[in-house]
Design a protein around this motif. Structure first.
Motif, short mmCIF file in Angstrom:
data_model
loop_
_atom_site.label_atom_id
_atom_site.label_comp_id
_atom_site.label_asym_id
_atom_site.label_seq_id
_atom_site.Cartn_x
_atom_site.Cartn_y
_atom_site.Cartn_z
N GLU A 1 28.10 116.59 8.78
CA GLU A 1 27.50 117.87 8.39
C GLU A 1 28.28 119.08 8.89
O GLU A 1 27.96 120.21 8.54
CB GLU A 1 26.05 117.96 8.87
CG GLU A 1 25.84 117.62 10.33
CD GLU A 1 25.42 116.17 10.53
OE1 GLU A 1 26.02 115.26 9.91
OE2 GLU A 1 24.50 115.94 11.37
N ASP A 2 29.32 118.85 9.68
CA ASP A 2 30.21 119.94 10.09
C ASP A 2 31.28 120.21 9.03
O ASP A 2 32.04 121.18 9.15
CB ASP A 2 30.91 119.61 11.41
CG ASP A 2 29.94 119.53 12.58
OD1 ASP A 2 30.10 118.60 13.40
OD2 ASP A 2 29.04 120.38 12.67
N THR A 3 31.34 119.39 8.00
CA THR A 3 32.32 119.56 6.94
C THR A 3 32.08 120.89 6.22
O THR A 3 30.98 121.18 5.76
CB THR A 3 32.23 118.41 5.92
OG1 THR A 3 32.61 117.20 6.57
CG2 THR A 3 33.13 118.66 4.73
N ALA A 4 33.13 121.72 6.17
CA ALA A 4 33.02 123.05 5.57
C ALA A 4 34.39 123.73 5.63
O ALA A 4 35.31 123.24 6.28
CB ALA A 4 32.00 123.90 6.31
N VAL A 5 34.47 124.87 4.96
CA VAL A 5 35.60 125.77 5.19
C VAL A 5 35.20 126.69 6.33
O VAL A 5 34.12 127.29 6.30
CB VAL A 5 35.93 126.60 3.93
CG1 VAL A 5 37.05 127.58 4.22
CG2 VAL A 5 36.31 125.67 2.77
N TYR A 6 36.06 126.77 7.33
CA TYR A 6 35.79 127.58 8.51
C TYR A 6 36.58 128.88 8.42
O TYR A 6 37.79 128.87 8.17
CB TYR A 6 36.16 126.81 9.77
CG TYR A 6 35.13 125.78 10.13
CD1 TYR A 6 34.96 124.63 9.36
CD2 TYR A 6 34.29 125.95 11.23
CE1 TYR A 6 34.00 123.69 9.66
CE2 TYR A 6 33.33 125.01 11.55
CZ TYR A 6 33.18 123.88 10.76
OH TYR A 6 32.22 122.95 11.08
#
Length: 124
Positions: free
Chosen positions: A89-94
């Motif tokens: 769930e930390d998968t993202a564009v930062y």
């Protein structure tokens, strides 16, 4: 004007670690509060962590507290996000962001400058 360039994203397995970097150029880095936000597909951009201009105060979203650490190195004009115990769930564009307000904000509209983002993908 402040230019921000993120790096350090990538693919990591659940439980792994990554360290993101954000290099700032332009106006005096130490005048700005710095923050990390993230945006997953189909979701709104959300606050992750912030550090005050002095580096003495830090703020975290509940979802990352105890796993992520934000820090800044004024000598290198760089802010970091150390991410441990990563979850899918930390998968993202930062995104890295900078603000020159009096107080540190946690809303995206409180930040004046943004980087282009770096992709973080955590596989299960």
């Amino acid at each position: 004007q402040v230019q921000l360039v993120e790096s350090g994203g990538g693919l990591v397995q659940t439980g792994g670690s990554l360290r993101l970097s954000c290099a700032a150029s332009g106006r005096t880095f130490s005048n700005y509060h710095m923050a990390w936000f993230r945006q997953a597909p189909g979701k709104e951009r959300e606050f992750v962590a912030a550090v005050s201009w002095s580096g003495r105060s830090t703020y975290y979203a509940d979802s990352v507290k105890g796993r992520f650490t934000i820090s800044r190195d004024s000598g290198k004009n760089t802010v970091y996000l150390q991410m441990n115990s990563l979850k899918p769930e930390d998968t993202a564009v930062y995104y890295c962001a900078a603000a020159s307000r009096l107080s540190v904000g946690i809303r995206y509209n409180e930040y004046d400058y943004w980087g282009q983002g770096t992709q973080v993908t955590v596989s299960s």
